[in-house]
Design a protein around this motif. Structure first.
Motif, short mmCIF file in Angstrom:
data_model
loop_
_atom_site.label_atom_id
_atom_site.label_comp_id
_atom_site.label_asym_id
_atom_site.label_seq_id
_atom_site.Cartn_x
_atom_site.Cartn_y
_atom_site.Cartn_z
N HIS A 48 10.31 -3.14 5.76
CA HIS A 48 10.26 -2.72 4.35
C HIS A 48 11.10 -3.63 3.45
N ALA A 49 11.92 -4.48 4.02
CA ALA A 49 12.55 -5.55 3.26
C ALA A 49 11.67 -6.80 3.28
N LEU A 50 11.00 -7.01 4.40
CA LEU A 50 10.21 -8.23 4.61
C LEU A 50 8.98 -8.32 3.71
N LEU A 51 8.21 -7.23 3.62
CA LEU A 51 6.93 -7.30 2.90
C LEU A 51 7.10 -7.58 1.40
N PRO A 52 8.00 -6.90 0.69
CA PRO A 52 8.20 -7.28 -0.72
C PRO A 52 8.76 -8.69 -0.87
N GLU A 53 9.71 -9.04 -0.02
CA GLU A 53 10.32 -10.37 -0.10
C GLU A 53 9.28 -11.47 0.05
N GLN A 54 8.34 -11.28 0.98
CA GLN A 54 7.34 -12.29 1.26
C GLN A 54 6.14 -12.21 0.32
N GLY A 55 6.14 -11.25 -0.60
CA GLY A 55 5.06 -11.15 -1.56
C GLY A 55 3.77 -10.60 -1.01
N VAL A 56 3.85 -9.91 0.10
CA VAL A 56 2.65 -9.35 0.73
C VAL A 56 2.16 -8.12 -0.01
N VAL A 57 3.08 -7.37 -0.59
CA VAL A 57 2.74 -6.16 -1.34
C VAL A 57 3.09 -6.39 -2.81
N GLY A 58 2.31 -5.80 -3.70
CA GLY A 58 2.57 -5.99 -5.13
C GLY A 58 2.28 -4.74 -5.93
N PRO A 59 2.57 -4.75 -7.21
CA PRO A 59 2.33 -3.59 -8.08
C PRO A 59 0.87 -3.15 -8.04
N GLY A 60 0.68 -1.84 -8.07
CA GLY A 60 -0.66 -1.28 -8.10
C GLY A 60 -1.34 -1.19 -6.76
N ASP A 61 -0.72 -1.74 -5.71
CA ASP A 61 -1.31 -1.67 -4.38
C ASP A 61 -1.29 -0.23 -3.86
N LEU A 62 -2.24 0.06 -2.98
CA LEU A 62 -2.24 1.31 -2.23
C LEU A 62 -2.02 0.96 -0.77
N VAL A 63 -0.90 1.41 -0.22
CA VAL A 63 -0.46 1.00 1.11
C VAL A 63 -0.17 2.22 1.96
N ILE A 64 -0.64 2.20 3.19
CA ILE A 64 -0.19 3.18 4.18
C ILE A 64 0.50 2.43 5.31
N GLY A 65 1.50 3.07 5.86
CA GLY A 65 2.22 2.45 6.97
C GLY A 65 2.64 3.50 7.98
N TRP A 80 11.12 -11.01 -11.03
CA TRP A 80 11.36 -11.02 -9.58
C TRP A 80 10.08 -11.36 -8.82
N LEU A 81 8.93 -10.90 -9.32
CA LEU A 81 7.66 -11.12 -8.66
C LEU A 81 7.08 -12.51 -8.90
N GLU A 82 7.52 -13.17 -9.95
CA GLU A 82 6.94 -14.46 -10.35
C GLU A 82 6.99 -15.48 -9.20
N GLY A 83 5.84 -15.99 -8.85
CA GLY A 83 5.75 -16.97 -7.78
C GLY A 83 5.92 -16.41 -6.39
N ARG A 84 6.02 -15.09 -6.28
CA ARG A 84 6.26 -14.46 -4.98
C ARG A 84 5.00 -13.78 -4.43
N CYS A 85 4.28 -13.06 -5.28
CA CYS A 85 3.14 -12.28 -4.80
C CYS A 85 1.98 -13.19 -4.40
N GLU A 86 1.39 -12.91 -3.25
CA GLU A 86 0.29 -13.74 -2.78
C GLU A 86 -1.05 -13.34 -3.36
N ARG A 87 -1.11 -12.20 -4.05
CA ARG A 87 -2.35 -11.75 -4.68
C ARG A 87 -2.05 -11.33 -6.12
N PRO A 88 -3.06 -11.38 -7.00
CA PRO A 88 -2.86 -10.82 -8.35
C PRO A 88 -2.55 -9.33 -8.26
N TRP A 89 -1.74 -8.85 -9.19
CA TRP A 89 -1.38 -7.44 -9.15
C TRP A 89 -1.85 -6.73 -10.41
N THR A 90 -1.87 -5.40 -10.32
CA THR A 90 -2.27 -4.56 -11.44
C THR A 90 -1.15 -3.59 -11.76
#
Length: 419
Positions: free
Chosen positions: A99-116, A232-242
């Motif tokens: 849960h520290a890794l995924l935001p840091e690496q830009g794998v998850v972004g605003p507006g996403d729907l995630v289950i874990g 914080w997200l600038e240049g980090r997220c690997e996908r466009p976010w909503t």
């Protein structure tokens, strides 16, 4: 926010509390404990993952492997990841606390729907995602189909006003809230954090608060995206976010207002995160161990807070202080900033990124009667070891100060540093 995100992923114009919706998922996550069961489900369904770029597998709980059984768990996950061509699989040496890794690496972004398949998946609400923990069976179905069903939750609004006093942190804010409403105070609700006080919180702090939404019984914890988050997200997220923002006339189950200026450094005594006391009320409690790390407080901001207290000081005789940077990037940054020297000079144990002691896995198990002050998120009976042991939850600076004093205290309680 929760209603809007779920409606969008269900292909609906709107959604209402209590409604059952079937949604397209953006990500499905599992770790070395939960993934093998989910993998069995995928294979029982007779096909592979729905999207090899949208499944995340992270070995972090008992990894690096603590024994033969944990080695088998991680091997099962590793073999499946390679066979399925899963792009978001992190091998040891590149992994970190999920849960520290995924935001840091830009794998998850605003507006996403995630289950874990981990209850603290709610962490990603700190950057405006609807993310929630599920069982391994649901995670397995999600991996295979890319879909999951939800009951749309009611929303409890947490209005933050004012500014935090010096040495009061986001961890104190979420402990304060849980102390107010209880561990079932937001049961199957979304905790939505807003108000002018949010601007006083770093993104790392927002992730800490969202991480412990589950400790109030919440389905998710969400922060609106603002300029602080966008930077914080600038240049980090690997996908466009909503971005999703609540309407001005949004209906809430209830609203709780917290004046940040009135929050004090807190400690959650055993055996519930809601058993909250001020540090001032806790100074008589001796500790045997301190743990600084986890998906709650293992980011670079947390490492800096702990190092600021420990620099020029030593851990008390008879106390173990275990420092766990949450990711390899955090670990590397600690080295670059000289924080590792501070920790080692103070007499701390510094480990590779792992969940280890938080769940009583390894790297800091407590014996009968021992007490630990920890920056983790749970303090249930036997959580970190023996059933007669005790876990006290606190912020990094308080945990570090307590390691030096050998009892729970504030950094300001410590003797001046030696020159």
């Amino acid at each position: 926010m929760a209603e809007k995100i779920l409606a969008a992923h269900a292909g609906l114009s709107e959604a209402h509390p209590g409604q059952l919706v079937e949604c397209d998922l953006d990500l499905v996550l599992a770790n070395d404990i939960t993934a093998p069961i989910a993998i069995d489900v995928v294979e029982d369904l007779g096909h592979g993952v729905w999207d090899a770029d949208r499944v995340c597998l992270v070995p972090d709980h008992y990894a690096p492997n603590k024994d033969i059984k944990s080695a088998g768990q991680t091997k099962r996950m590793r073999d499946f990841a390679h066979a399925q061509g899963i792009s978001h699989y992190w091998e040891q040496g590149r992994a970190g606390v999920e849960h520290a890794l995924l935001p840091e690496q830009g794998v998850v972004g605003p507006g996403d729907l995630v289950i874990g398949a981990d209850s603290h998946t709610c962490t990603y609400g700190g950057i405006g995602a609807f993310s929630t923990g599920v069982g391994s069976t649901d995670a397995g179905v999600g991996m295979a189909s890319g879909r999951a069903w939800f009951r749309v939750p009611e929303t409890l609004r947490v209005e933050l006003v004012g500014e935090l006093p010096a040495y009061v942190t986001a961890k104190d804010v979420i402990l304060h809230l849980i102390g107010l409403i209880g561990v079932d105070g937001a049961l199957y609700q979304a905790l939505e954090f807003g108000g002018p006080g949010v601007a006083d919180l770093s993104v790392e702090g927002r992730l800490t608060i969202a991480n412990m939404a589950i400790e109030a019984g919440a389905k998710a914890g969400l922060f609106e995206v603002d300029d602080v988050c966008r930077t914080w997200l600038e240049g980090r997220c690997e996908r466009p976010w909503t971005e999703y923002h609540p309407d001005a006339d949004a209906a809430y189950a209830r609203t709780v207002t917290i004046d940040l200026a009135e929050v004090e450094p807190c400690v959650a005594w055993p055996h519930l995160p809601s058993n909250v006391h001020t540090v001032a009320e806790s100074r008589h409690i001796a500790v045997d161990q301190a743990v600084i790390g986890s998906c709650t407080n293992g980011r670079i901001e947390d490492m800096r807070e702990a190092a600021d207290v420990l620099e020029g000081r030593c851990v008390a005789p008879g106390v173990r202080c275990i420092v766990l940077p949450a990711t390899q990037d955090v670990w590397r940054q600690c080295v670059a900033e000289g924080l590792m020297d501070v920790f080692v000079d103070a007499g701390c144990v510094v480990s590779t990124p792992t969940c280890g002691p938080c769940l009583g896995g390894y790297m800091g198990i407590l014996a009968d009667g021992e007490r630990c002050i920890s920056t983790t998120n749970r303090n249930f009976v036997g959580r970190m070891g023996a059933k007669t042991s005790e876990v006290y939850l606190a912020a990094p600076a308080v945990a570090a100060a307590s390691a030096v004093a050998g009892r729970i205290c504030l950094p300001s309680d410590l003797d001046p540093r030696e020159e």
